[in-house]
Write an enzyme that holds these catalytic residues in place. Structure first.
Site, PDB file in Angstrom:
ATOM      1  N   GLN A  60      -9.997  23.176  79.693  1.00 29.96           N
ATOM      2  CA  GLN A  60      -9.463  22.184  80.624  1.00 29.96           C
ATOM      3  C   GLN A  60      -9.780  20.762  80.183  1.00 29.96           C
ATOM      4  O   GLN A  60     -10.740  20.525  79.454  1.00 29.96           O
ATOM      5  CB  GLN A  60     -10.013  22.431  82.025  1.00 29.96           C
ATOM      6  CG  GLN A  60     -11.520  22.266  82.158  1.00 29.96           C
ATOM      7  CD  GLN A  60     -11.986  22.382  83.600  1.00 29.96           C
ATOM      8  OE1 GLN A  60     -11.287  21.973  84.522  1.00 29.96           O
ATOM      9  NE2 GLN A  60     -13.167  22.936  83.811  1.00 29.96           N
ATOM     10  N   HIS A 120     -12.800  26.509  80.540  1.00 29.76           N
ATOM     11  CA  HIS A 120     -12.673  26.927  81.938  1.00 29.76           C
ATOM     12  C   HIS A 120     -13.047  28.406  82.035  1.00 29.76           C
ATOM     13  O   HIS A 120     -13.805  28.805  82.886  1.00 29.76           O
ATOM     14  CB  HIS A 120     -11.253  26.674  82.445  1.00 29.76           C
ATOM     15  CG  HIS A 120     -11.054  27.041  83.891  1.00 29.76           C
ATOM     16  ND1 HIS A 120      -9.986  26.615  84.640  1.00 29.76           N
ATOM     17  CD2 HIS A 120     -11.778  27.816  84.730  1.00 29.76           C
ATOM     18  CE1 HIS A 120     -10.084  27.094  85.873  1.00 29.76           C
ATOM     19  NE2 HIS A 120     -11.155  27.838  85.949  1.00 29.76           N
ATOM     20  N   PHE A 166     -21.146  28.143  87.750  1.00 34.21           N
ATOM     21  CA  PHE A 166     -19.782  28.216  87.222  1.00 34.21           C
ATOM     22  C   PHE A 166     -19.659  29.420  86.286  1.00 34.21           C
ATOM     23  O   PHE A 166     -18.719  30.212  86.371  1.00 34.21           O
ATOM     24  CB  PHE A 166     -19.466  26.902  86.498  1.00 34.21           C
ATOM     25  CG  PHE A 166     -18.046  26.759  86.003  1.00 34.21           C
ATOM     26  CD1 PHE A 166     -16.971  27.339  86.666  1.00 34.21           C
ATOM     27  CD2 PHE A 166     -17.766  26.005  84.847  1.00 34.21           C
ATOM     28  CE1 PHE A 166     -15.666  27.192  86.203  1.00 34.21           C
ATOM     29  CE2 PHE A 166     -16.477  25.849  84.384  1.00 34.21           C
ATOM     30  CZ  PHE A 166     -15.422  26.447  85.057  1.00 34.21           C
ATOM     31  N   GLU A 200     -17.268  32.792  86.688  1.00 33.03           N
ATOM     32  CA  GLU A 200     -16.299  33.218  85.676  1.00 33.03           C
ATOM     33  C   GLU A 200     -16.605  34.635  85.189  1.00 33.03           C
ATOM     34  O   GLU A 200     -15.694  35.445  84.990  1.00 33.03           O
ATOM     35  CB  GLU A 200     -16.295  32.233  84.499  1.00 33.03           C
ATOM     36  CG  GLU A 200     -15.700  30.872  84.851  1.00 33.03           C
ATOM     37  CD  GLU A 200     -14.230  30.941  85.227  1.00 33.03           C
ATOM     38  OE1 GLU A 200     -13.434  31.547  84.509  1.00 33.03           O
ATOM     39  OE2 GLU A 200     -13.869  30.380  86.294  1.00 33.03           O
ATOM     40  N   LYS A 254     -15.731  37.102  88.145  1.00 26.89           N
ATOM     41  CA  LYS A 254     -14.290  37.218  88.417  1.00 26.89           C
ATOM     42  C   LYS A 254     -13.508  37.766  87.217  1.00 26.89           C
ATOM     43  O   LYS A 254     -12.608  38.572  87.390  1.00 26.89           O
ATOM     44  CB  LYS A 254     -13.727  35.847  88.817  1.00 26.89           C
ATOM     45  CG  LYS A 254     -12.251  35.878  89.175  1.00 26.89           C
ATOM     46  CD  LYS A 254     -11.781  34.574  89.789  1.00 26.89           C
ATOM     47  CE  LYS A 254     -10.295  34.637  90.099  1.00 26.89           C
ATOM     48  NZ  LYS A 254      -9.775  33.361  90.594  1.00 26.89           N
ATOM     49  N   HIS A 255     -13.865  37.330  86.023  1.00 26.92           N
ATOM     50  CA  HIS A 255     -13.064  37.697  84.851  1.00 26.92           C
ATOM     51  C   HIS A 255     -13.808  38.606  83.864  1.00 26.92           C
ATOM     52  O   HIS A 255     -13.274  39.608  83.411  1.00 26.92           O
ATOM     53  CB  HIS A 255     -12.592  36.431  84.118  1.00 26.92           C
ATOM     54  CG  HIS A 255     -11.785  35.499  84.979  1.00 26.92           C
ATOM     55  ND1 HIS A 255     -10.469  35.737  85.285  1.00 26.92           N
ATOM     56  CD2 HIS A 255     -12.121  34.353  85.614  1.00 26.92           C
ATOM     57  CE1 HIS A 255     -10.016  34.752  86.062  1.00 26.92           C
ATOM     58  NE2 HIS A 255     -11.001  33.903  86.286  1.00 26.92           N
TER      59      HIS A 255
END
Ligand code: 5GP
Length: 222
Positions: free
Chosen positions: A36, A60, A109, A113, A116-117
């Site tokens: 990003q 990101h 952060f 990540e 979630k991923h």
């Protein structure tokens, strides 16, 4: 007949469980490595703790994705984030390449990540490998430098077309990236540059043009 029915029901049930298992542990086709441009993030959201956002592309996330729906899978069943699995030597590097540009809480952060991923590709990349690979991907191509060498630098009024920005990146990396934008009133602002990688997160591949910046609208890079 009764026996046949119950074995059929058992098979259907077993298949349904299998499907649920596959979906919850994550089945994906490729990876999106998303970088990003912090000033765009901080411009479109009102709360960014960093008053002068970083002037280079930061990570990101690394997102296992499906061609049919690039936002999936997510939040899979897997090991939850464990800070000690981010090697001490990697931590200072990630603080530069993968900072939390919104609120300054880098570890939180990374945790978000991973949960979630990262959990959706844990069979291929464990937690340590997930962060190591991301760092290596970030190091392999410096988008800010590539754009600067093509005279694409932050400017308050100048605009570019989608292909103006993609071309130098494609030339430097030999692969097609995807550009994502955010919108401030009518201005289309460059927000993310996505690199795509194959299933094992090793081979850099061309990205499909899905839900990227609008082709027919000028792109601002500020
Ligand atoms: P995803 O959750 O799919 O990884 O990405 C979407 C979310 O990431 C959004 O809610 C967006 O606000 C968030 N995001 C993007 N950049 C940052 C950042 O630097 N820090 C934090 N905390 N969230 C970010």
């Amino acid at each position: 007949m009764g026996k046949l029915k119950s074995s059929l029901a058992f098979l259907v049930l077993a298949f349904a469980f299998f499907l649920c298992f596959i979906m919850s542990t994550g089945s994906y086709d490729y990876f999106q490595f998303v970088q990003q441009w912090p000033p765009t993030n901080c411009r479109v959201r009102t709360k960014c703790s960093n008053p002068r956002p970083l002037q280079y592309f930061t990570i990101h996330g690394l997102w296992p994705s499906n061609y049919s729906n690039p936002k999936m899978p997510s939040n899979c069943i897997g090991s939850q984030f464990n800070e000690s699995r981010v090697y001490p030597y990697l931590r200072p590097k990630l603080k530069i390449s993968w900072p939390d540009v919104e609120s300054g809480n880098d570890t939180k952060f990374w945790e978000g990540e991973w949960n979630k991923h990262g959990t959706c590709s844990e069979r291929i990349l464990n937690q340590m490998q997930y962060f190591q690979r991301s760092q290596a991907m970030w190091k392999s191509h410096n988008i800010s430098e590539i754009l600067k060498n093509a005279s694409i630098v932050p400017h308050p009024t100048q605009t570019w077309t989608y292909s103006d920005i993609v071309s130098p990146i494609k030339t430097a990396t030999k692969k097609t990236p995807l550009l994502r934008c955010k919108y401030d009133k009518k201005t289309q602002l460059l927000y993310e540059v996505v690199f795509c990688y194959g299933y094992n997160a090793l081979k850099h591949i061309d990205c499909n043009r899905t839900a990227g910046c609008r082709n027919q609208q000028a792109i601002s890079f500020q």
